[in-house]
Design a protein around this motif. Structure first.
Motif, PDB file in Angstrom:
ATOM      1  N   ASN A 110      28.027   3.119  -9.454  1.00 37.24           N
ATOM      2  CA  ASN A 110      28.457   3.130  -8.056  1.00 37.24           C
ATOM      3  C   ASN A 110      27.947   1.855  -7.389  1.00 37.24           C
ATOM      4  O   ASN A 110      26.819   1.787  -6.918  1.00 37.24           O
ATOM      5  CB  ASN A 110      27.923   4.373  -7.336  1.00 37.24           C
ATOM      6  N   ARG A 111      28.788   0.832  -7.359  1.00 35.73           N
ATOM      7  CA  ARG A 111      28.370  -0.481  -6.856  1.00 35.73           C
ATOM      8  C   ARG A 111      28.002  -0.432  -5.370  1.00 35.73           C
ATOM      9  O   ARG A 111      27.073  -1.106  -4.932  1.00 35.73           O
ATOM     10  CB  ARG A 111      29.505  -1.487  -7.075  1.00 35.73           C
ATOM     11  N   HIS A 112      28.729   0.376  -4.590  1.00 35.89           N
ATOM     12  CA  HIS A 112      28.435   0.471  -3.157  1.00 35.89           C
ATOM     13  C   HIS A 112      27.028   1.007  -2.933  1.00 35.89           C
ATOM     14  O   HIS A 112      26.255   0.439  -2.148  1.00 35.89           O
ATOM     15  CB  HIS A 112      29.451   1.377  -2.467  1.00 35.89           C
ATOM     16  N   LEU A 113      26.680   2.101  -3.625  1.00 33.07           N
ATOM     17  CA  LEU A 113      25.350   2.683  -3.460  1.00 33.07           C
ATOM     18  C   LEU A 113      24.265   1.730  -3.948  1.00 33.07           C
ATOM     19  O   LEU A 113      23.190   1.634  -3.355  1.00 33.07           O
ATOM     20  CB  LEU A 113      25.259   4.006  -4.212  1.00 33.07           C
ATOM     21  N   GLN A 114      24.560   1.018  -5.023  1.00 28.78           N
ATOM     22  CA  GLN A 114      23.573   0.076  -5.542  1.00 28.78           C
ATOM     23  C   GLN A 114      23.329  -1.064  -4.553  1.00 28.78           C
ATOM     24  O   GLN A 114      22.175  -1.425  -4.284  1.00 28.78           O
ATOM     25  CB  GLN A 114      24.042  -0.496  -6.884  1.00 28.78           C
ATOM     26  N   ASP A 115      24.407  -1.626  -4.005  1.00 36.25           N
ATOM     27  CA  ASP A 115      24.264  -2.721  -3.041  1.00 36.25           C
ATOM     28  C   ASP A 115      23.507  -2.263  -1.797  1.00 36.25           C
ATOM     29  O   ASP A 115      22.656  -2.989  -1.275  1.00 36.25           O
ATOM     30  CB  ASP A 115      25.637  -3.265  -2.637  1.00 36.25           C
ATOM     31  N   LEU A 116      23.818  -1.051  -1.332  1.00 39.93           N
ATOM     32  CA  LEU A 116      23.146  -0.525  -0.147  1.00 39.93           C
ATOM     33  C   LEU A 116      21.663  -0.275  -0.422  1.00 39.93           C
ATOM     34  O   LEU A 116      20.794  -0.599   0.402  1.00 39.93           O
ATOM     35  CB  LEU A 116      23.826   0.768   0.311  1.00 39.93           C
ATOM     36  N   THR A 117      21.367   0.273  -1.591  1.00 40.66           N
ATOM     37  CA  THR A 117      19.980   0.547  -1.949  1.00 40.66           C
ATOM     38  C   THR A 117      19.189  -0.748  -2.098  1.00 40.66           C
ATOM     39  O   THR A 117      18.034  -0.844  -1.652  1.00 40.66           O
ATOM     40  CB  THR A 117      19.912   1.358  -3.253  1.00 40.66           C
ATOM     41  N   LEU A 118      19.795  -1.758  -2.697  1.00 40.76           N
ATOM     42  CA  LEU A 118      19.117  -3.046  -2.840  1.00 40.76           C
ATOM     43  C   LEU A 118      18.910  -3.718  -1.482  1.00 40.76           C
ATOM     44  O   LEU A 118      17.902  -4.393  -1.260  1.00 40.76           O
ATOM     45  CB  LEU A 118      19.911  -3.958  -3.775  1.00 40.76           C
ATOM     46  N   ALA A 119      19.867  -3.527  -0.579  1.00 38.97           N
ATOM     47  CA  ALA A 119      19.703  -4.072   0.774  1.00 38.97           C
ATOM     48  C   ALA A 119      18.493  -3.434   1.449  1.00 38.97           C
ATOM     49  O   ALA A 119      17.677  -4.123   2.073  1.00 38.97           O
ATOM     50  CB  ALA A 119      20.965  -3.822   1.598  1.00 38.97           C
ATOM     51  N   ASN A 120      18.370  -2.121   1.319  1.00 36.14           N
ATOM     52  CA  ASN A 120      17.208  -1.432   1.890  1.00 36.14           C
ATOM     53  C   ASN A 120      15.914  -1.847   1.192  1.00 36.14           C
ATOM     54  O   ASN A 120      14.846  -1.898   1.823  1.00 36.14           O
ATOM     55  CB  ASN A 120      17.398   0.084   1.799  1.00 36.14           C
ATOM     56  N   THR A 121      16.005  -2.161  -0.097  1.00 38.24           N
ATOM     57  CA  THR A 121      14.834  -2.635  -0.833  1.00 38.24           C
ATOM     58  C   THR A 121      14.331  -3.952  -0.251  1.00 38.24           C
ATOM     59  O   THR A 121      13.120  -4.183  -0.151  1.00 38.24           O
ATOM     60  CB  THR A 121      15.180  -2.814  -2.324  1.00 38.24           C
ATOM     61  N   ARG A 122      15.235  -4.827   0.137  1.00 39.28           N
ATOM     62  CA  ARG A 122      14.833  -6.087   0.782  1.00 39.28           C
ATOM     63  C   ARG A 122      13.991  -5.805   2.021  1.00 39.28           C
ATOM     64  O   ARG A 122      12.946  -6.433   2.245  1.00 39.28           O
ATOM     65  CB  ARG A 122      16.065  -6.896   1.181  1.00 39.28           C
ATOM     66  N   ALA A 123      14.481  -4.869   2.859  1.00 38.25           N
ATOM     67  CA  ALA A 123      13.754  -4.549   4.090  1.00 38.25           C
ATOM     68  C   ALA A 123      12.377  -3.984   3.780  1.00 38.25           C
ATOM     69  O   ALA A 123      11.405  -4.264   4.487  1.00 38.25           O
ATOM     70  CB  ALA A 123      14.567  -3.554   4.917  1.00 38.25           C
ATOM     71  N   ARG A 124      12.260  -3.205   2.706  1.00 36.29           N
ATOM     72  CA  ARG A 124      10.971  -2.601   2.365  1.00 36.29           C
ATOM     73  C   ARG A 124      10.003  -3.630   1.779  1.00 36.29           C
ATOM     74  O   ARG A 124       8.791  -3.545   2.007  1.00 36.29           O
ATOM     75  CB  ARG A 124      11.191  -1.425   1.423  1.00 36.29           C
ATOM     76  N   LEU A 125      10.514  -4.602   1.057  1.00 31.84           N
ATOM     77  CA  LEU A 125       9.663  -5.696   0.584  1.00 31.84           C
ATOM     78  C   LEU A 125       9.124  -6.489   1.769  1.00 31.84           C
ATOM     79  O   LEU A 125       7.953  -6.895   1.788  1.00 31.84           O
ATOM     80  CB  LEU A 125      10.449  -6.625  -0.346  1.00 31.84           C
ATOM     81  N   ARG A 126       9.955  -6.694   2.766  1.00 30.50           N
ATOM     82  CA  ARG A 126       9.520  -7.431   3.953  1.00 30.50           C
ATOM     83  C   ARG A 126       8.480  -6.635   4.736  1.00 30.50           C
ATOM     84  O   ARG A 126       7.515  -7.211   5.258  1.00 30.50           O
ATOM     85  CB  ARG A 126      10.738  -7.755   4.828  1.00 30.50           C
ATOM     86  N   MET A 127       8.658  -5.326   4.820  1.00 22.05           N
ATOM     87  CA  MET A 127       7.674  -4.499   5.511  1.00 22.05           C
ATOM     88  C   MET A 127       6.309  -4.621   4.832  1.00 22.05           C
ATOM     89  O   MET A 127       5.284  -4.827   5.493  1.00 22.05           O
ATOM     90  CB  MET A 127       8.130  -3.034   5.523  1.00 22.05           C
ATOM     91  N   ALA A 128       6.278  -4.528   3.508  1.00 23.24           N
ATOM     92  CA  ALA A 128       5.020  -4.634   2.773  1.00 23.24           C
ATOM     93  C   ALA A 128       4.375  -6.003   2.988  1.00 23.24           C
ATOM     94  O   ALA A 128       3.147  -6.117   3.110  1.00 23.24           O
ATOM     95  CB  ALA A 128       5.261  -4.390   1.281  1.00 23.24           C
ATOM     96  N   THR A 129       5.211  -7.026   3.061  1.00 24.71           N
ATOM     97  CA  THR A 129       4.703  -8.383   3.273  1.00 24.71           C
ATOM     98  C   THR A 129       4.098  -8.539   4.661  1.00 24.71           C
ATOM     99  O   THR A 129       3.017  -9.131   4.826  1.00 24.71           O
ATOM    100  CB  THR A 129       5.840  -9.402   3.072  1.00 24.71           C
ATOM    101  N   LEU A 130       4.766  -8.007   5.668  1.00 21.60           N
ATOM    102  CA  LEU A 130       4.245  -8.078   7.031  1.00 21.60           C
ATOM    103  C   LEU A 130       2.906  -7.360   7.140  1.00 21.60           C
ATOM    104  O   LEU A 130       1.978  -7.836   7.808  1.00 21.60           O
ATOM    105  CB  LEU A 130       5.242  -7.480   8.023  1.00 21.60           C
ATOM    106  N   TYR A 131       2.778  -6.216   6.469  1.00 19.42           N
ATOM    107  CA  TYR A 131       1.519  -5.481   6.540  1.00 19.42           C
ATOM    108  C   TYR A 131       0.408  -6.204   5.777  1.00 19.42           C
ATOM    109  O   TYR A 131      -0.772  -6.074   6.122  1.00 19.42           O
ATOM    110  CB  TYR A 131       1.682  -4.039   6.054  1.00 19.42           C
ATOM    111  N   TYR A 132       0.775  -6.994   4.769  1.00 17.83           N
ATOM    112  CA  TYR A 132      -0.240  -7.814   4.107  1.00 17.83           C
ATOM    113  C   TYR A 132      -0.796  -8.842   5.091  1.00 17.83           C
ATOM    114  O   TYR A 132      -2.016  -8.978   5.239  1.00 17.83           O
ATOM    115  CB  TYR A 132       0.344  -8.529   2.886  1.00 17.83           C
ATOM    116  N   PHE A 133       0.099  -9.547   5.764  1.00 16.47           N
ATOM    117  CA  PHE A 133      -0.348 -10.554   6.726  1.00 16.47           C
ATOM    118  C   PHE A 133      -1.095  -9.909   7.896  1.00 16.47           C
ATOM    119  O   PHE A 133      -2.065 -10.473   8.402  1.00 16.47           O
ATOM    120  CB  PHE A 133       0.844 -11.365   7.238  1.00 16.47           C
ATOM    121  N   ALA A 134      -0.640  -8.718   8.312  1.00 16.11           N
ATOM    122  CA  ALA A 134      -1.336  -8.022   9.390  1.00 16.11           C
ATOM    123  C   ALA A 134      -2.741  -7.634   8.938  1.00 16.11           C
ATOM    124  O   ALA A 134      -3.711  -7.755   9.701  1.00 16.11           O
ATOM    125  CB  ALA A 134      -0.550  -6.789   9.814  1.00 16.11           C
ATOM    126  N   GLY A 135      -2.860  -7.195   7.712  1.00 12.96           N
ATOM    127  CA  GLY A 135      -4.158  -6.772   7.195  1.00 12.96           C
ATOM    128  C   GLY A 135      -5.164  -7.904   7.131  1.00 12.96           C
ATOM    129  O   GLY A 135      -6.320  -7.752   7.546  1.00 12.96           O
TER     130      GLY A 135
END
Length: 268
Positions: A110-135
């Protein structure tokens, strides 16, 4: 036009800046960390944080990013650093991190679900990165979501850009954010740019994904708040109202507290 006819940019700006300052003081932190996307919401949020006088770190986190997003983000950070001595910027190129993760997870048919899930993965990688810098900086992660995104249509990633410590502009709709942007001196290129979440590695806009503009969604949000239904409208208004209603219902899981299974006392 802003959501409210009485919207006062100067007073709203001062209120948010004071709120940010008090919150940071009570939390006993040194300042703020903001992810800069090249969009108006992150530009306004970072400027409001900068106006507190507290250290404000602007973080670029490209992942196969469209060049227009990168150039606008850098233009904004450069402008902010010129105006506020408490602002600094840093770059965390997450493209190789994203690619490493993508190589470790299965491919789905299911390419649509995969693309959407990977898009959300980008946002979650960025969240983890921001919390590293915040820490490492004893800072708070300042969210950049506006009212329509956060409480209207749920246009954000759970535990991604929705994972923040504070939300300075989450009670402002997009038109009000634009008014603040003009007042705060955000670069015109950012004010005029089509809103985009930047999660797909191309230049698709939020409107392309949502099916309606923010101005239309603001109207629908207000109409639903007044108790209107789709039967009160026809044509494009009816279409937009139904888009808003559908997204609002589908994304309630993002906007309400996490369900907790409460065990009856007699079973404990």
């Amino acid at each position: 036009m802003p959501y409210s006819a009485t919207f006062n940019t100067e007073q709203v700006t001062n209120y948010i800046v004071n709120w940010l300052s008090r919150y940071a003081e009570n939390a006993k932190v040194k300042g703020f960390v903001v992810g800069i996307s090249g969009g108006i919401d992150s530009a306004v949020t970072s400027t409001l944080c900068a106006r507190t006088g507290l250290p404000t770190l602007c973080v670029e986190m490209p992942i196969h990013q469209a060049e227009s997003h990168v150039s606008r983000a850098r233009e904004h950070i450069a402008s902010l650093k010129e105006r506020y001595s408490n602002v600094s910027g840093t770059l965390a190129d997450l493209t190789p991190v994203f690619e490493t993760l993508r190589q470790q997870v299965p491919v789905t048919e299911n390419r649509h679900l995969q693309d959407l899930t990977l898009a959300n993965t980008r946002a979650r990688l960025r969240m983890a990165t921001l919390y590293y810098f915040a820490g490492i900086n004893s800072a708070l992660v300042a969210g950049t979501g506006n009212k329509v995104e956060d409480f209207g249509v749920g246009f954000f990633t759970k535990y991604g850009d929705g994972g923040v410590d504070i939300s300075p502009i989450a009670d402002l709709v997009k038109s009000e954010v634009r008014e603040l942007a003009r007042y705060l001196g955000v670069p015109q290129s950012i004010i005029e740019a089509r809103p985009t979440d930047g999660l797909f590695g191309d230049d698709r806009s939020d409107e392309d994904q949502l099916g309606a503009s923010y101005d239309e969604l603001e109207w629908a949000m207000k109409a639903m708040g007044e108790g209107k239904t789709e039967n009160d409208f026809d044509g494009r208004q009816k279409d937009v109202f139904n888009i808003y209603k559908r997204l609002n219902a589908a994304n309630q899981h993002k906007m309400i507290p996490i369900p907790v299974c409460k065990i009856p006392e007699n079973l404990k």
